[in-house]
Design a protein around this motif. Structure first.
Motif, PDB file in Angstrom:
ATOM      1  N   UNK A 109       0.813  -1.222   0.000  1.00  0.00           N
ATOM      2  CA  UNK A 109       0.000   0.000   0.000  1.00  0.00           C
ATOM      3  C   UNK A 109       0.852   1.280   0.000  1.00  0.00           C
ATOM      4  N   UNK A 110       1.812   1.345  -0.908  1.00  0.00           N
ATOM      5  CA  UNK A 110       2.653   2.547  -1.013  1.00  0.00           C
ATOM      6  C   UNK A 110       1.866   3.663  -1.690  1.00  0.00           C
ATOM      7  N   UNK A 111       1.795   4.820  -1.029  1.00  0.00           N
ATOM      8  CA  UNK A 111       1.167   6.006  -1.632  1.00  0.00           C
ATOM      9  C   UNK A 111       2.075   7.210  -1.415  1.00  0.00           C
ATOM     10  N   UNK A 112       2.040   8.114  -2.372  1.00  0.00           N
ATOM     11  CA  UNK A 112       2.775   9.377  -2.282  1.00  0.00           C
ATOM     12  C   UNK A 112       1.800  10.488  -2.636  1.00  0.00           C
ATOM     13  N   UNK A 113       1.676  11.453  -1.743  1.00  0.00           N
ATOM     14  CA  UNK A 113       0.829  12.621  -1.997  1.00  0.00           C
ATOM     15  C   UNK A 113       1.719  13.856  -2.031  1.00  0.00           C
ATOM     16  N   UNK A 114       1.558  14.668  -3.055  1.00  0.00           N
ATOM     17  CA  UNK A 114       2.333  15.909  -3.141  1.00  0.00           C
ATOM     18  C   UNK A 114       1.367  17.086  -3.176  1.00  0.00           C
ATOM     19  N   UNK A 115       1.589  18.029  -2.283  1.00  0.00           N
ATOM     20  CA  UNK A 115       0.860  19.307  -2.315  1.00  0.00           C
ATOM     21  C   UNK A 115       1.777  20.339  -2.950  1.00  0.00           C
TER      22      UNK A 115
END
Length: 199
Positions: A109-115
Motif C-alpha cells: 500500500x505505497x502512496x505518495x501525496x504531493x501538495x
C-alpha cells in the motif's frame, strides 16, 4: 486564474530606466521558462496523488519604482530568505505498510501525496498605468507563470520518482532494514529535487 492589468486607463509613457528593469526581469523569467519541463512528460504511477493550489499576492502600483518595491516586499521569500516574484513549494507525504514474512519483509500500500503551492503576483493598478508598462507586465506574468509551472513539474517528477524508488526498496531481510531503505530512497529523491530546483 491569470490576471493582468484590470481597469487600467493608459497613460502616455513610463521611464526608460523603469522599462529596462522590467525588461531585464522579463528576460530572466523568459529564459527560465524556456528550460521548464513539459507537463505530462511522464505519467504518474499508481498511488501518486496531487493537490495543487495557486495563490496570488496583490500589487497596485502604477509606476515601475513602486511596482518593483511591491514585488520585493509583498511577494514570497525563497528558502534562503530572499524575495521572489514567483515561488513554488512542494510538500510530500509518503505512506506505506510493511508485512513481515518468514524469510523477509515486504512493502504494501505505497502512496505518495504531493501538495504544490504556486505563488504569483496579481497586478490591479490603483489608477492609470502606462500602455508600455501594461504590455511588459502581461509578458512578465506569462513568462513567470510558465517558469513556476516548470517548478511544479519538478514536484510531479519527484512524487513519481518517490513512488518508484520506494516500491523498489523491498523486500528486505527484515522490516527495520526495509524502513531504512525507504528513508534512504526518499532522501536521495529529495536531494535530486533540490538540485533540479537550484539548477
Amino acid at each position: 486564474p491569470r490576471r493582468g492589468p484590470r481597469n487600467a486607463r493608459p497613460r502616455p509613457g513610463v521611464s526608460r530606466c523603469g522599462l529596462r528593469w522590467l525588461a531585464l526581469l522579463l528576460a530572466v523569467a523568459t529564459g527560465a521558462a524556456a528550460q521548464a519541463p513539459t507537463r505530462g512528460a511522464q505519467p504518474l504511477p499508481p498511488g501518486v496523488t496531487v493537490e495543487e493550489h495557486i495563490h496570488h499576492y496583490l500589487l497596485d502600483a502604477t509606476e515601475v519604482p513602486a511596482l518593483r518595491e511591491q514585488l520585493d516586499t509583498r511577494g514570497p521569500r525563497n528558502r534562503f530568505g530572499h524575495p521572489a516574484a514567483g515561488l513554488t513549494r512542494h510538500d510530500f507525504t509518503v505512506r506505506y505498510t510493511t508485512e513481515p514474512r518468514a524469510q523477509d519483509c515486504v512493502l504494501r500500500d505505497v502512496t505518495v501525496h504531493v501538495r504544490i503551492d504556486i505563488h504569483l503576483p496579481r497586478w490591479e493598478p490603483d489608477g492609470d498605468a502606462a500602455v508600455a508598462l501594461q504590455a511588459q507586465w502581461t509578458a512578465l506574468y506569462d513568462a513567470l507563470h510558465a517558469h513556476e509551472l516548470g517548478h511544479r513539474d519538478n514536484g510531479l517528477w519527484a512524487a513519481a520518482e518517490l513512488a518508484r524508488r520506494i516500491e523498489a526498496a523491498g523486500p528486505a531481510r527484515n522490516c527495520t532494514v526495509l524502513g531504512l531503505s525507504v528513508d534512504a530512497a526518499r532522501a536521495r529523491v529529495l536531494d535530486q529535487l533540490r538540485r533540479r530546483e537550484d539548477a
